[in-house]
Write an enzyme that holds these catalytic residues in place. Sequence first.
Site, mmCIF file in Angstrom:
data_model
loop_
_atom_site.group_PDB
_atom_site.id
_atom_site.type_symbol
_atom_site.label_atom_id
_atom_site.label_comp_id
_atom_site.label_asym_id
_atom_site.label_seq_id
_atom_site.Cartn_x
_atom_site.Cartn_y
_atom_site.Cartn_z
ATOM 1 N N SER A 1 -4.789 37.421 19.764
ATOM 2 C CA SER A 1 -6.202 38.009 19.914
ATOM 3 C C SER A 1 -5.905 38.988 21.139
ATOM 4 C CB SER A 1 -7.011 36.718 20.290
ATOM 5 O OG SER A 1 -8.059 37.398 21.271
ATOM 6 N N TYR B 1 -10.544 29.704 25.368
ATOM 7 C CA TYR B 1 -10.306 30.666 24.196
ATOM 8 C C TYR B 1 -9.268 31.397 24.653
ATOM 9 C CZ TYR B 1 -10.239 33.833 20.197
ATOM 10 O OH TYR B 1 -9.964 34.769 19.155
#
Length: 248
Positions: A155, A168
């Site tokens: 990410s 996350y």
Amino acid sequence: MDPRTYSPPADLLRDRIVLITGASDGIGKAVALAAAAHGATVILHGRNVRRLEAVYDSIVGAGQPRPSILPLDFERAGPSEYDQLATAIDKEFGQLDVLLHNAGMLGERAPIEHYDVAKWMRTMHVNVNAPFILTRTCLPLLKRSADASIVFTSSGVVPRPRAFWGAYLVSKWASDGLMHLLADELEGATAIRVNSINPGKVRTNMRLQAYPAEDRSTLPPPEAIVKPYLYLFGPDSRGVNGATVECQ
Ligand code: NAP
């Protein structure tokens, strides 16, 4: 070769067995459809069986290799359920050529001081522990392939860490750490390459959850970013190991 402009041949993944986690929706669904369209036999993992069946029906309806459905909730599954999953793949296919760790959850966006501990644990479990257990369980099957590829999902929060992204962010750093560790462990000893892929900003439910006020028409749909996935799945990425491939 830039994986973003890769031109995959129509039969790129013929005879390859490809396990995609989180294939019921978003990026995983688009990648599963693209892999099947390029000849792969796809094993569709997710939680929501109705959505997995819809992906299955699209693939069969298009006359592509018949996929399999393997539902498993990573939040709740114990080691024996992972073993059953690997046994089912072994029984049906005898080997595994590609493992894409795509399933993931966003958790909450909050400062560390107020981050909900249970949500932290769940997010780390789905995004890091599940890929670890699944990789460990599937390694004997991947070792039987002449040309195997494991792909973790990274990410933008890895190169650009920022406040309030909580579990996350930490889970994506850990997932990339696991990728590097495994790439080094397996290099030279097996025909398995291990890499990460960063999809960039993509129009999915997870993105909507993260940025509810965003103009979604500015984001590419999942189907627009599948080429680098196909590149990593197929023989053209042989020799690429321990890399992070960008989709955008
Ligand atoms: P999405 O549309 O929300 O899809 C998430 C997928 O993960 C679904 O198939 C879902 O299955 C599965 N999943 C979630 N929790 C699960 C659990 N407990 N057990 C099993 N499966 C579970 O998300 P997405 O945007 O496509 O994201 C896919 C990956 O790309 C994620 O790893 C995400 O971090 C990464 N990513 C996305 C973006 C973006 O802009 N969208 C950017 C960077 C990275 P069910 O539907 O069956 O529940």
